[in-house]
Design a protein around this motif. Structure first.
Motif: not given
Lengths: 291, 703
Positions: B63, B185, B227, B229, B272-273, B294, B296-297
């Motif tokens: 992310r 995603l 969502e 962002d 990745h976004y 960044s 991460w998940e």
């Protein structure tokens, strides 16, 4: 021995047939069954609510004369203060009417208020959901906001004939927009309930708080409804920011926990504000259209 | 007896026994093989297999972080981030709906007895139909027009507005790409609820209402998610766009120093976004600082490739902030003043304005016109808008990249060179007629009857050409060119960004500032470009800032600042720092005696008080200025550049400035008349700010 075995076998077969039937029956039948169960349960819920009212009544009736006199005196004082407030509000109302007449501004009534007693709390989610003793027969529709005075309690999520289920502010299914006291620019923030562990304290979260927002000094900041979402009337109090705000790591915005403005545990009575006109979200909440 | 023969279990004959052992051996061998294989995989191959299993069953989702903010020198945010609310569909949760719709489509095909059924196509149609259904519901809720039309129980589809801009339709190509590259995603249904980019002019208030309606009316549970962002926002729109720059999409997200070992495993699938990276201006030069870290998940995934459970995660961390030397109030004044300059057709005249702190070199304003709105480049850039900017010449930062002949503003350098070479002194009077003959050619004065007796003071006030022809020729091209270089006209003056702040990449504070195009002409230069030998005419031209000489408005502002300090070079900076000590690398004392310097400065003050810049006079604020009008050719036709440089106040200077306006063939463009009002507006904005700052400083000093 053989008879016992045969009996057990028959039970298993019956159970299997029932499960198979339950899986195979159309969803409408299953929904009907669920509704029928709720309606079957409704008188019991009414009875529980009324018993509690009765118990409260007798508990109060058993108070001594001195206690009642003192309470009456306090009440008289509160009444006197409220009388003054009512007069002031009446002046404001008249001024409001006068200004509307001058500007020819007609404000249509948008909500019908239905007062309802709390029957019980949903045992599966103690803090998050209550059942009220008014339902479809009383004109309640799903999605309607539920308030107590000028504070938000929650939102109607399911309506039955004589009862309705209300998701409280702390329910994960509750979501609304809000303004923060002390934010002159009226940024909208998001309020939503937070899933909590069983027996844990129910919480709600306020997010997307602007990073330059600072709470008014000396008092907890109130959180108001915006009235922009088409569900809640504006300027109802949802709760208070819990002590402070903290920045999330991604920056730009802050979050805070919300203290509901009412003790949700001790709610006895609420008002359901049923919109006079159906809004689009309500149409989506009708099960037959939404699913 | 018969019974005993029936219960015999062991073979009695050797052949039977052999067969039995054979069978035993066969089963034993099989058993050993299975156990051995199991042991091999468990004991020897286990680590490889675990890695293989992890690779197949897990993935990392990266992310992007929020970028840091950019502030003006007083802490006002010039670049910020705003919340973007997107509506996304969780494809994993919609699998059942896709399947149901697909089966319905197959049944319909069979019912009409289709010869062949394209199952791939039907699956795609099913996905599109389901997603379109949800998108209709989203629009049904957020569209303001539905509010007053919903009476009774009509179905959402019927109530969806008739108008169907692109955003209201599922884009099949985007869906295909998403399924191919980022299946795990969520799929974006509405990219920005507040500004859906539908082409309809939504106000900010409308946008907020859309977000609020979705939040309150759309069911919380279900496959459709809201969502949030961060998206880059420029609160002042096009203001200082050339300084701030803009951002563009990138797939190369900044590193995360806390990467877990799983994230670093090369073979693990990474999604990745889309992130943002600087594309111009400070956004580019300080990209390393602004980028952040960044997040991460680590997800386990289903057999069909969708994310299942988030196993570990690390939040992204916002980038650092940058504080510019710009004062947004002066910047706004400069830009609004430039915006009043238009050609007869109403188009903005290309122009630039710079104001710098005389002592520190920090730029208080750096404006270039025409410009662009970085907000419109921050997300999805339309090719139409890109072309519009391109056509107007809006990409060019004229203050740092525009190369122009400085015209008569160069006369301060000619005068300095002349006095340093002692070919003229501050009180020398030269006879200046209507023209001056160089070789066979008459070089004209801009005043048809000439100015008569002219000294340095008068020359600067009236901008006498003939005085400069004479002094320029006496000084010579070598000394003139050397003096120009001493003032840094051949050098990229802008500070470079430190390696630490760029991550090791060499870059000036404002990228792509002019360096190669700068020209301080001399004999070698003319020969190099094949224009022949240098002659006196070239020297005469150079002495009034014409000919081959090319410089930028920023350079000329630095020249003015240097004269104000009595030095030769000013190193400008766009970054605000309280540690700046006022020393400028490569700077020397100007090399004039006090009388000469006083006369040079006095002439510039007189220029504003009663000379060519009098239109820009500000009562109560004496300041120094020098105007210039340079000729240039635009598409083969003669046009004029209007210039004005200077510093203020005349005593104890604090700021220096330069303004340039590109006149067109059909515009009446003259130095003081055109550029003067811009200078005046900038100084009138700066003056009260400086006065207030002084007042605030005094009590501090007293304490």
């Amino acid at each position: 021995m053989d008879q016992n075995r045969q009996g057990a076998r028959a039970s298993y077969i019956a159970l299997s047939i029932f499960v198979a039937l339950w899986i195979l029956v159309p969803s409408a039948v299953r929904r009907f069954n669920r509704e029928a169960f709720v309606e079957f349960q409704a008188p019991a819920l009414h009875l529980v609510g009324k018993s509690r009212d009765m118990a409260t009544f007798w508990e109060k009736k058993s108070r001594s004369v001195e206690e009642m006199t003192a309470a009456g005196r306090d009440l008289a004082r509160i009444n006197a203060a409220l009388e003054i407030k009512i007069n002031a509000l009446e002046d404001i109302r008249r001024e409001n009417v006068r200004l509307r007449e001058i500007t020819r501004y007609n404000v249509p009534a948008e909500y019908m208020s239905v007062v309802a007693r709390v029957a019980t709390r949903d045992s599966s989610s103690w803090w998050q959901r209550i059942v009220i003793r008014k339902g479809r027969n009383d004109g309640i529709r799903p999605g309607a906001p539920v308030v107590f005075g000028n504070t938000v309690v929650g939102r109607v999520t399911a309506v039955h004939l004589t009862t309705s289920e209300v998701d409280l502010v702390t329910s994960p299914g509750f979501r609304c927009t809000a303004y923060l006291e002390g934010d002159d620019q009226n940024h909208i923030v998001l309020v939503n309930g937070v899933a909590s562990n069983s027996l844990g304290t129910a919480k709600a979260r306020v997010s997307v708080i602007p990073r330059d927002y600072s709470m008014p000094a000396g008092q907890p900041a109130r959180v108001f409804t915006t009235g922009m979402g088409g569900v809640f009337p504006s300027r109802l109090v949802i709760g208070y920011l819990d002590g402070g705000t903290y920045a999330t790591q991604v920056g730009s915005f802050k979050e805070s926990l919300l203290i509901p403005s009412r003790d949700l545990y001790n709610l006895q009575e609420v008002s359901v504000l049923v919109p006079l006109h159906q809004n689009p979200g309500e149409a989506l909440m009708q099960g037959d259209q939404f699913q | 007896m018969k019974e005993s023969s029936d219960t015999r279990v062991l073979p009695s004959t050797p052949v039977e026994r052999l067969r039995l052992y054979g069978v035993f051996f066969f089963f034993f061998a099989g058993f050993v093989y299975v156990i051995g294989g199991l042991a091999f995989r468990q004991l020897i191959q286990s680590s490889d297999l675990k890695e293989q299993s992890d690779t197949q069953s897990r993935r990392v989702v990266l992310r992007p972080p929020a970028r840091g903010r950019i502030y003006d020198r007083n802490g006002f945010p010039l670049v910020d981030n705003r919340a973007r609310w997107s509506v996304k569909a969780d494809l994993a949760s919609l699998q059942k709906e896709f399947r149901g719709e697909y089966l319905r489509l197959v049944a319909a095909e069979k019912a009409r007895e289709a010869v062949s059924i394209d199952r791939e196509k039907l699956m795609e149609d099913a996905r599109v139909r389901v997603l379109q259904g949800w998108l209709n519901k989203v629009w049904f809720v957020i569209d303001e027009t539905n509010r007053n039309t919903t009476k009774g129980r009509k179905s959402p589809a019927k109530l969806t507005p008739v108008t169907a801009p692109a955003e209201r339709q599922i884009n099949i190509d985007e869906l295909r790409k998403h399924l191919r590259e980022r299946r795990a995603l969520p799929f974006t249904l509405v990219n920005d609820l507040a500004f859906p980019g539908t082409g309809q002019a939504l106000t900010a208030d409308d946008g907020t209402k859309s977000v609020a309606r979705f939040i309150e009316q759309f069911p919380v549970e279900g496959p459709i998610r809201l969502e949030q962002d961060i998206v880059r926002t420029y609160p002042y729109g096009a203001m200082a766009a050339h300084v701030l720059g803009y951002v563009k999409d990138t797939d190369a997200l900044p590193d995360n120093v806390d990467d877990i070992s799983e994230v670093r495993v090369e073979s693990l699938q990474k999604l990745h976004y889309t992130g943002k990276t600087g594309a111009a201006g400070i956004e580019l030069s300080y990209n390393y600082v602004l980028s952040g870290r960044s997040g991460w998940e680590l997800w386990s995934k289903t057999s069909s490739g969708y994310n299942q459970t988030r196993l570990k995660f690390s939040e992204p961390a916002q980038g650092g902030n940058v504080m510019l030397s710009i004062d947004y109030r002066i910047q706004q004044a400069a830009e609004s003043s430039l915006a009043k300059l238009k050609d007869p057709q109403g188009n903005l005249l290309p122009a630039a304005a710079v104001m710098i702190d005389v002592h520190t070199g920090e730029m208080l304003a750096l404006a270039s016109q025409p410009s662009f709105d970085p907000n419109r480049l921050a997300d999805r850039v339309s090719s139409k808008y890109y072309d519009e900017i391109d056509k107007a010449g809006g990409w060019l930062n004229r203050a740092t990249q525009g190369l122009y002949a400085p015209g008569s503003t160069f006369k301060v350098i000619t005068a300095t060179a002349g006095m340093r070479k002692k070919v003229v002194d501050w009180d020398d009077v030269l006879e200046c007629g209507a023209f001056f003959k160089v070789g066979n050619r008459d070089y004209p004065e801009h005043e048809p009857v000439g100015f008569g007796d002219v000294n340095l003071d008068k020359m600067l006030a009236v901008s006498c050409n003939v005085w400069n022809y004479q002094v320029g020729l006496r000084t010579g091209i070598e000394a003139l060119a050397a003096e120009s270089r001493r003032f840094g006209l051949d050098a990229p003056l802008l500070q470079t960004v430190s390696d630490v702040e760029t991550g090791g990449q060499a870059m000036t504070e404002l990228p792509f500032a002019a360096s190669r195009g700068l020209v301080v002409p001399d004999r070698e230069y003319k020969l190099r470009i094949g224009a022949g030998a240098w002659n006196d005419g070239d020297t005469a031209n150079l002495s009034i800032g014409q000919g081959y000489l090319l410089t930028t408005p920023l350079h000329m502002a630095c020249v003015a600042a240097s004269i104000a300090r009595g030095e030769t070079r000013t190193v400008p900076s766009i970054i605000h720092s309280v540690e700046r000590n006022g020393r400028h690398q490569g700077s020397q004392p100007i090399g004039l005696n006090p009388n000469q310097l006083e006369a040079l400065r006095g002439g510039m003050v007189r220029c504003v008080e009663e000379g060519t810049a009098r239109v820009a006079r500000i009562p109560g604020l004496p300041y120094a200025g020098k105007t210039g009008t340079a000729e240039y050719f635009k598409k083969g036709e003669k046009a004029h550049l209007a210039w004005m440089i200077g510093y203020a106040p005349a005593e104890n200077p604090v700021v220096a400035f330069a303004v340039l306006v590109e006149g067109q063939v059909d515009t009446n463009t003259w130095g003081g008349k055109t550029a003067g009002p811009v200078v005046k507006e900038m100084l009138e904005t700066w003056w009260p700010i400086a006065a207030k700052a002084n007042q605030d400083e005094k009590p501090k000093a007293a304490r």
